[in-house]
Write a protein that holds these residues in place. Structure first.
Motif, mmCIF file in Angstrom:
data_model
loop_
_atom_site.group_PDB
_atom_site.id
_atom_site.type_symbol
_atom_site.label_atom_id
_atom_site.label_comp_id
_atom_site.label_asym_id
_atom_site.label_seq_id
_atom_site.Cartn_x
_atom_site.Cartn_y
_atom_site.Cartn_z
ATOM 1 N N ASP A 96 0.869 -1.348 0.024
ATOM 2 C CA ASP A 96 0.030 -0.016 -0.084
ATOM 3 C C ASP A 96 0.777 1.281 -0.015
ATOM 4 O O ASP A 96 0.501 2.296 -0.620
ATOM 5 N N CYS A 97 2.162 1.224 0.803
ATOM 6 C CA CYS A 97 3.025 2.332 0.741
ATOM 7 C C CYS A 97 3.197 2.735 -0.682
ATOM 8 O O CYS A 97 3.298 3.988 -0.955
ATOM 9 N N TYR A 98 3.775 1.837 -1.383
ATOM 10 C CA TYR A 98 4.214 1.991 -2.803
ATOM 11 C C TYR A 98 3.080 2.391 -3.754
ATOM 12 O O TYR A 98 3.236 3.361 -4.457
ATOM 13 N N PHE A 99 2.212 1.531 -3.613
ATOM 14 C CA PHE A 99 0.798 2.090 -4.617
ATOM 15 C C PHE A 99 0.329 3.310 -4.062
ATOM 16 O O PHE A 99 0.166 4.332 -5.196
ATOM 17 N N ASN A 100 0.426 3.795 -3.065
ATOM 18 C CA ASN A 100 -0.429 4.977 -2.519
ATOM 19 C C ASN A 100 0.775 6.292 -2.877
ATOM 20 O O ASN A 100 0.153 7.371 -3.271
ATOM 21 N N ALA A 101 1.760 5.954 -2.909
ATOM 22 C CA ALA A 101 2.882 7.041 -3.027
ATOM 23 C C ALA A 101 2.691 7.159 -4.534
ATOM 24 O O ALA A 101 3.039 8.328 -5.250
ATOM 25 N N LEU A 102 2.817 6.265 -5.372
ATOM 26 C CA LEU A 102 2.842 6.210 -6.870
ATOM 27 C C LEU A 102 1.676 7.064 -7.147
ATOM 28 O O LEU A 102 1.584 7.888 -8.239
#
Length: 177
Positions: A96-102
């Protein structure tokens, strides 16, 4: 499109750098402290406004602020999970961290973004698993957009740099057939 470098994320010239923040967004150790120190008070002021509005930033979520004195335009703060043995959805929360940052990067017209090794320091997320999640989530996200042109994985140590490169190689080999 995806590059791996060893270095200091606070010196990278991209539209957005990602901060491995804590829930308070008020700075801390590791990458978080380095970004706040190098970026200056503007980042902290923006973080305080976000906290006043929403209370905190929960694990897996992401928020965006100015980059202050950094060469980037924005800092995307995301709260990675603390490793507790893998039984508390840590892997999903890290993805989720990577997805939401992107997603925030795209929403703010960023074409380049740099990631640190989220949760791989004091939060003790196993680096091999973290590298796999970072690469898979990023590659999957990029398959659905043409907005982001450059992703940098900025690695603090040789071990994580090698793990990210290995994951990218494995991904490229499995998708070139």
């Amino acid at each position: 499109m995806i590059e791996v470098i060893k270095g200091d994320i606070t010196t990278v010239e991209v539209d957005a750098i990602v901060n491995a923040a804590n829930t308070s967004l008020l700075g801390g150790g590791g990458v978080d402290g380095a970004i706040h120190r190098a970026g200056g008070k503007e980042i902290l002021e923006d973080c305080r406004k976000i906290i006043a509005r929403q209370g905190s930033c929960k694990t897996g979520e992401a928020v965006i602020t100015t980059a202050g004195k950094l060469p980037a335009k924005f800092v995307i703060h995301t709260v990675g999970p603390v490793w507790n043995g893998g039984n508390k959805n840590e892997s999903d929360k890290l993805a989720d961290c990577y997805f939401n940052a992107l997603k925030l990067a795209v929403e703010n017209d960023c074409v380049s973004i740099a990631f640190p090794g989220i949760s791989t320091g004091i939060y003790r997320f196993p680096k091999t698993m973290a590298a796999h999640i970072a690469v898979k989530t990023t590659v999957d996200f990029l398959a659905g957009t043409d907005k982001i042109k450059q992703v940098l994985f900025v690695c603090f140590d040789d071990e994580y740099e090698m793990l990210i490169k290995t994951e990218l190689d494995l991904y490229n080999r499995s998708h070139s057939r």
